[in-house]
Design a protein around this motif. Structure first.
Motif, PDB file in Angstrom:
ATOM      1  N   UNK A 109      74.856  48.509 -70.503  1.00  8.73           N
ATOM      2  CA  UNK A 109      76.296  48.554 -70.789  1.00  8.73           C
ATOM      3  C   UNK A 109      76.852  47.157 -71.032  1.00  8.73           C
ATOM      4  N   UNK A 110      76.373  46.189 -70.300  1.00 10.37           N
ATOM      5  CA  UNK A 110      76.853  44.814 -70.482  1.00 10.37           C
ATOM      6  C   UNK A 110      76.508  44.288 -71.863  1.00 10.37           C
ATOM      7  N   UNK A 111      75.308  44.647 -72.360  1.00  9.87           N
ATOM      8  CA  UNK A 111      74.921  44.182 -73.697  1.00  9.87           C
ATOM      9  C   UNK A 111      75.848  44.737 -74.771  1.00  9.87           C
ATOM     10  N   UNK A 112      76.365  45.949 -74.552  1.00 10.41           N
ATOM     11  CA  UNK A 112      77.303  46.523 -75.527  1.00 10.41           C
ATOM     12  C   UNK A 112      78.699  45.955 -75.395  1.00 10.41           C
ATOM     13  N   UNK A 113      79.174  45.773 -74.156  1.00 11.45           N
ATOM     14  CA  UNK A 113      80.529  45.242 -73.935  1.00 11.45           C
ATOM     15  C   UNK A 113      80.647  43.818 -74.459  1.00 11.45           C
ATOM     16  N   UNK A 114      79.564  43.045 -74.336  1.00 12.32           N
ATOM     17  CA  UNK A 114      79.592  41.660 -74.789  1.00 12.32           C
ATOM     18  C   UNK A 114      79.790  41.549 -76.299  1.00 12.32           C
ATOM     19  N   UNK A 115      79.541  42.626 -77.035  1.00 11.98           N
ATOM     20  CA  UNK A 115      79.669  42.595 -78.498  1.00 11.98           C
ATOM     21  C   UNK A 115      80.927  43.301 -78.989  1.00 11.98           C
ATOM     22  N   UNK A 116      81.845  43.625 -78.085  1.00 12.65           N
ATOM     23  CA  UNK A 116      83.078  44.297 -78.518  1.00 12.65           C
ATOM     24  C   UNK A 116      83.820  43.414 -79.513  1.00 12.65           C
ATOM     25  N   UNK A 117      84.215  44.010 -80.623  1.00 13.50           N
ATOM     26  CA  UNK A 117      84.838  43.279 -81.719  1.00 13.50           C
ATOM     27  C   UNK A 117      83.952  43.294 -82.949  1.00 13.50           C
ATOM     28  N   UNK A 118      82.671  43.563 -82.739  1.00 10.37           N
ATOM     29  CA  UNK A 118      81.742  43.671 -83.858  1.00 10.37           C
ATOM     30  C   UNK A 118      81.617  45.145 -84.269  1.00 10.37           C
ATOM     31  N   UNK A 119      80.963  45.421 -85.396  1.00 10.90           N
ATOM     32  CA  UNK A 119      80.823  46.813 -85.847  1.00 10.90           C
ATOM     33  C   UNK A 119      80.132  47.687 -84.798  1.00 10.90           C
ATOM     34  N   UNK A 120      80.566  48.939 -84.735  1.00  7.25           N
ATOM     35  CA  UNK A 120      80.022  49.875 -83.760  1.00  7.25           C
ATOM     36  C   UNK A 120      78.514  50.039 -83.939  1.00  7.25           C
ATOM     37  N   UNK A 121      78.053  50.058 -85.185  1.00  4.82           N
ATOM     38  CA  UNK A 121      76.615  50.232 -85.437  1.00  4.82           C
ATOM     39  C   UNK A 121      75.806  49.097 -84.811  1.00  4.82           C
ATOM     40  N   UNK A 122      76.364  47.884 -84.870  1.00  7.08           N
ATOM     41  CA  UNK A 122      75.670  46.737 -84.275  1.00  7.08           C
ATOM     42  C   UNK A 122      75.640  46.866 -82.755  1.00  7.08           C
ATOM     43  N   UNK A 123      76.742  47.315 -82.166  1.00  6.74           N
ATOM     44  CA  UNK A 123      76.793  47.492 -80.706  1.00  6.74           C
ATOM     45  C   UNK A 123      75.777  48.543 -80.266  1.00  6.74           C
ATOM     46  N   UNK A 124      75.727  49.653 -80.985  1.00  2.00           N
ATOM     47  CA  UNK A 124      74.765  50.713 -80.652  1.00  2.00           C
ATOM     48  C   UNK A 124      73.322  50.230 -80.789  1.00  2.00           C
ATOM     49  N   UNK A 125      73.064  49.447 -81.825  1.00  6.28           N
ATOM     50  CA  UNK A 125      71.712  48.942 -82.052  1.00  6.28           C
ATOM     51  C   UNK A 125      71.265  48.023 -80.912  1.00  6.28           C
TER      52      UNK A 125
END
Length: 239
Positions: A109-125
């Motif tokens: 979850x932390x790896x995804x939260x740290x990328x908030x603001x970037x495209x959703x596809x990148x966060x999911x990847x």
């Protein structure tokens, strides 16, 4: 006179029964004195690597259980606290929530939260890749259990076959076919097969039980990933 003969016969029967009972008790005592270790060691040379595999298997099972149990701990309030902080725009606090308890799901979850603001596809990847790394860490060492579950029974079977070959070789040289010799040699060699099967079953059970634990964790992480993506979408929909 007949009464005296009856008493003598009765006493003789009682003495016979008593002697038989004492003999049975003595045999049972002798049997009980045989230790399990000495009994197992009669399995031949192959019993030594099987015992080594048993101890290694137990070590791997204990180590993996403690490790997997630790990293798969679930904080039931984590996702709710993350939702609350993200709705208030406190991304740093949401990251702190992920780290308050060391676990694989917190790292994902932390790896995804740290990328908030970037495209959703990148966060999911990124979250998927982090999940793959965490799962690979959990599966570390499980291949040993799979290997032991296959090798141990084979070693036991080899020990039994080699023992049978020795028995028939001795019979062919001596020319003496004794059922006691055959049965005694066979039971000693069958110990090797039995021990190998026991070790194989322990390793096989541990391997699949750990895989079940990892599969359950994977399912929970996928649900949390979807929840986080929905949380990230909520402010965007509100705007």
């Amino acid at each position: 006179m007949m009464f005296l003969n009856f008493l003598l016969q009765d006493n003789t029967v009682k003495d016979t029964i008593a002697n038989a009972a004492n003999a049975a008790t003595t045999d049972a005592t002798v049997t009980e004195k045989i230790s399990y270790l000495s009994f197992v060691l009669k399995g031949g040379v192959m019993i030594i690597p099987i015992i080594v595999l048993l101890f290694f298997c137990i070590y791997v099972i204990i180590e993996r259980y403690l490790s997997i149990k630790k990293v798969t701990k679930q904080d039931v309030m984590m996702i709710n606290d993350i939702r609350m902080n993200l709705k208030m725009g406190k991304i740093d606090n949401a990251l702190m929530v992920c780290t308050r308890q060391p676990s694989a799901s917190g790292n994902i979850l932390r790896s995804g939260i740290a990328l908030i603001g970037r495209p959703i596809s990148e966060i999911e990847s990124v979250m998927d890749k982090t999940a793959d790394v965490e799962i690979a860490q959990m599966e570390k060492g499980l291949s040993y259990l799979g290997l032991i579950s296959g090798i141990a029974p084979i070693l036991g079977f080899i020990g039994t076959i080699s023992g049978v070959i020795k028995i028939f070789y001795s019979i062919s040289n001596s020319g003496n076919l004794n059922i006691q010799t055959i049965s005694g040699g066979l039971y000693e060699k069958m110990i090797s097969s039995g021990a190998g099967l026991v070790v194989g079953v322990i390793a096989y059970a541990g391997y699949h039980l750990f895989n079940m634990m990892i599969d359950n964790f994977t399912l929970k992480v996928q649900k949390q990933t979807l929840e986080l993506i929905n949380i990230i979408h909520e402010p965007q929909n509100g705007n």
